[in-house]
Design an enzyme around this catalytic site. Structure first.
Site, PDB file in Angstrom:
ATOM      1  N   CYS A 437      39.026  37.461  39.128  1.00  0.00           N
ATOM      2  CA  CYS A 437      37.975  38.395  38.732  1.00  0.00           C
ATOM      3  C   CYS A 437      37.625  38.193  37.260  1.00  0.00           C
ATOM      4  O   CYS A 437      38.517  38.200  36.406  1.00  0.00           O
ATOM      5  CB  CYS A 437      38.459  39.825  38.955  1.00  0.00           C
ATOM      6  N   CYS A 460      40.483  47.660  38.187  1.00  0.00           N
ATOM      7  CA  CYS A 460      39.605  46.749  37.453  1.00  0.00           C
ATOM      8  C   CYS A 460      38.601  47.615  36.691  1.00  0.00           C
ATOM      9  O   CYS A 460      38.002  48.522  37.265  1.00  0.00           O
ATOM     10  CB  CYS A 460      38.879  45.847  38.444  1.00  0.00           C
TER      11      CYS A 460
END
Ligand code: IVH
Length: 696
Positions: A437, A460
């Site tokens: 990511c 996240c």
């Protein structure tokens, strides 16, 4: 009657007083029901059509609940046009085809002023000496629909289809609040409309509803709709009216027909009559007598376009007089007396300088084209979404390519196609999805055969706000007040970094009070809402974690099967698949979620605050391993109840018949699934046999 109703409807109150005296007289009950229905209809019209509510939402709900109670006690008095009948209805297997009373035609288009003026000249030539009056209307970007009313009651709603034959979508239309289910004879009389008539109009999904629905779908890992038009067209054809009821569709009426003919003598009057009868008619519609006035309206509307709460793609201009319409007649598929002026697709050509990944609020990775800035329709565009890897493949776009970019209403610009010629040579650098990511460096999850890629880390930073909003939403932990603005504010103040932080807010009262717009009362309310959420059952907590592909039903089944969050976490992919509805892809997604150390840490913190234990529901085994398909209407059980019975006995219910299906349960009016079962030699049983099998 609960307190409050007295002030809302004196009329209803009078009926209640007299009803108390004549308690057991059925006609009194009928009167009460009629009074409530008419009052509810009035408030629906004020709220949904005129945007001018007179009562608060709880007061309205109160009236509706009173009606529901009365109808529950007197089911024989329930009628299809009752306001309570908007929501619900049984799922269907397909739609019946219906012929239109008169074909639903399309329109010829004009793309510039010259074409528009040419049309005006021709209209005037063909109309002879008659003075021309035009009605200019927004060309709403949705799907057209025909509604038939009989005796003032909605009888049928049909899609345009091929123009001659459409599909009967009445059950779905009933869920739309801008469609009156029943219109009082007095109101129709005032509008000058006879009891039997037809209304045609456009079904649209407002931009806010479109955004909300897409956000919800993305949060559940479902495919999103490309634009509000597709969303409206897709929704009106959904087979489950309950789903349609949850989405927000509006109908804007633009034609009135009586005996298959436009009515009355002027289209401008038809629009007024429709408005009087309670339909939503676009308030921007304007009458013009010269083409200059029409052109001015087109330009004015284009300025407004960006700020409208729905999408329009042009302006429809119609000759108002029905007599002149008749003189002008039709060419092939379109009337000569109307034209659609289409706004320019707001597009431009520019170079793709890079393709980068953006992590959305749901953890979904979206490839975005970074463009050489280009001026399109009043703004500079420097990014455009590429949606997903499939879209990149379809476009064949590489870094360095020149592309055509389009900008619609409120929607983010999108790449339409790659442009290739001498001045625009092809690029050569392919784009690949990253394995980590770009925001938090966690692993990226992708299931073979599916379109989307996801960051697996629930914490996240890019995902944070989305996960908190999902967790707090009504159908999950139901923390009222914890919306976009507050979450943003709390995050910026450093008070909310993950969902577990929600439960530490009660120790940060002073800090909360220091925030703008948060007073004693709102802080108290918020903390009370948070406290209440702690009592919610395990399935809500599982749903709240935001595991990709785990929606309400799967969360429920997981909670019932395992009985605790710890046992769900410990389960192997194979064990997870023992749960109905959980296949390899869902089980993989669940495992990935719980294998991520950051998610494990979060769950440890949550343990202190919310329910981790559920009630294990032992399922029967009489139908273990058996797959069922339901078709038609069952006499005793609703579809949901039948499904539950089969599942409780260990069986599985799926949507379509295949060789693997063990039984097809056929009720009244079965659909094509029955034919399919016969074709494949699958055993067909009735409701009684289903019950016997389930009971072992
Ligand atoms: S009049 C014969 N009026 O545009 C008349 N259509 O391109 C046909 N539309 O199929 C329709 N807003 O789906 C009309 N105010 C409006 C409209 C409208 C949107 C759509 C409608 C139609 C298409 C024709």
């Amino acid at each position: 009657m609960a307190p409050g109703t007295e002030e809302i409807i004196p009329q209803y109150n009078r009926y209640m007083a007299s009803a108390a005296k004549n308690k057991d007289k059925p006609q009194k009950i009928q009167h009460e029901i009629d009074a409530l229905r008419s009052e509810i209809r009035r408030h629906e019209h004020l709220y949904y059509v005129l945007d001018a509510p007179e009562v608060s939402d709880p007061d309205f709900d109160h009236l509706m609940n009173e009606l529901k109670k009365l109808e529950a006690a007197h089911p024989e008095l329930v009628t299809p046009d009752s306001p309570t009948q908007r929501v619900g209805g049984k799922p269907r297997e397909g739609f019946v085809k219906v012929e239109h009373s008169r074909p639903m035609l399309s329109l010829d288009n004009a793309y510039n002023e010259e074409e528009l003026r040419a049309w005006d000249t021709r209209v005037r030539e063909l109309a002879g000496n008659y003075k021309i009056e035009y009605v200019c209307e927004f060309k709403m970007d949705g799907m057209s629909l025909a509604l038939t009313y009989k005796g003032g009651k909605l009888a049928r709603g049909v899609t345009r289809g091929d123009g001659s034959i459409g599909e009967d979508v009445t059950t779905n239309v009933r869920t739309m609040r801008t469609v009156p289910l029943s219109i009082d004879a007095a109101v129709l009389k005032k509008a000058g409309i006879p009891p039997d008539f037809e209304v045609r109009g456009e079904v649209i999904m407002p931009l806010a509803a479109f955004k909300r629905m897409n956000d919800d779908r993305a949060a559940q890992g479902l495919a999103t709709f490309a634009n509000p038009r597709n969303a409206a067209a897709g929704t009106i054809r959904v087979l489950e009216p309950n789903i349609v009821a949850q989405r927000h569709l509006d109908l804007y009426a633009y034609f009135l027909l009586v005996d298959g003919k436009y009515f009355p003598d002027k289209h401008a009057d038809a629009l007024k009559a429709l408005h009087t009868a309670g339909f939503k008619v676009n308030s921007h519609n304007t009458v013009a007598t010269t083409i200059e006035q029409v052109w001015a309206f087109i330009n004015k509307a284009e300025q407004m376009r960006e700020k409208l709460p729905y999408e329009i793609d042009g302006i429809v201009i119609k000759v108002s007089s029905m007599r002149t319409q008749e003189r002008l007649g039709f060419t092939g598929k379109a009337p000569r007396w109307a034209i659609a002026y289409k706004y320019q697709a707001r597009s431009g050509i520019t170079k793709v300088e890079d393709i980068q990944v953006q992590v959305g609020r749901t953890g979904k990775l979206t490839p975005v084209a970074w463009l050489k800035p280009v001026f399109i329709g009043g703004t500079t565009v420097s990014r455009a979404t590429l949606h997903n890897m499939d879209e990149i493949g379809r476009l064949g776009v590489k870094i360095g390519d020149w592309v055509m970019v389009e900008r619609g209403g409120d929607v983010i610009p999108k790449v339409v196609k790659v442009v290739e010629d001498k001045e625009h040579p092809r690029g050569n650098k392919r784009f690949h999805m990253p394995e980590k990511c770009p925001e938090c460096n966690s692993r990226v999850h992708h299931t073979e055969g599916e379109v989307d890629y996801w960051c697996v880390n629930v914490n996240c930073p890019a995902r944070l706000q989305g996960s908190i909003l999902h967790f707090a939403s009504r159908s999950v932990m139901n923390i009222e007040g914890m919306g976009d603005a507050l979450v943003n504010q709390l995050h910026e103040a450093g008070l909310l970094k993950d969902i577990a932080d929600i439960y530490t807010l009660k120790d940060k009262r002073e800090k909360l009070l220091a925030l703008e717009r948060l007073g004693e009362k709102s802080v108290d309310n918020l903390l009370a809402e948070i406290e209440n959420s702690r009592k919610l059952p395990l399935e809500r907590v599982i749903l709240g974690l935001g595991i990709s592909q785990v929606g309400t039903r799967t969360a429920e089944l997981l909670a019932e099967h395992f009985g605790s969050l710890d046992d769900v976490m410990k389960a192997s992919a194979e064990e997870l698949q023992e749960v109905n509805d959980v296949g390899p892809s869902v089980s993989e997604s669940i495992r990935e979620f719980f294998d991520e150390p950051r998610n494990q840490q979060l769950i440890e913190r949550l343990r202190k605050y919310v329910t981790f234990k559920g009630v294990k529901k032992v399922r029967g085994t009489s139908l273990a391993g058996k797959t069922f398909v339901l078709t038609g209407t069952l006499a005793t059980y609703s579809r949901d109840a039948a499904k539950k019975m089969i599942e409780d006995a260990g069986g599985k219910v799926v949507g379509s018949v295949s060789k693997k299906t063990d039984y097809v349960v056929a009720g009244d009016d079965p659909g094509s699934k029955l034919d399919k079962a016969r074709e494949l030699g699958v055993k067909v049983i009735g409701e009684d046999e289903m019950v016997q099998l389930a009971q072992g």
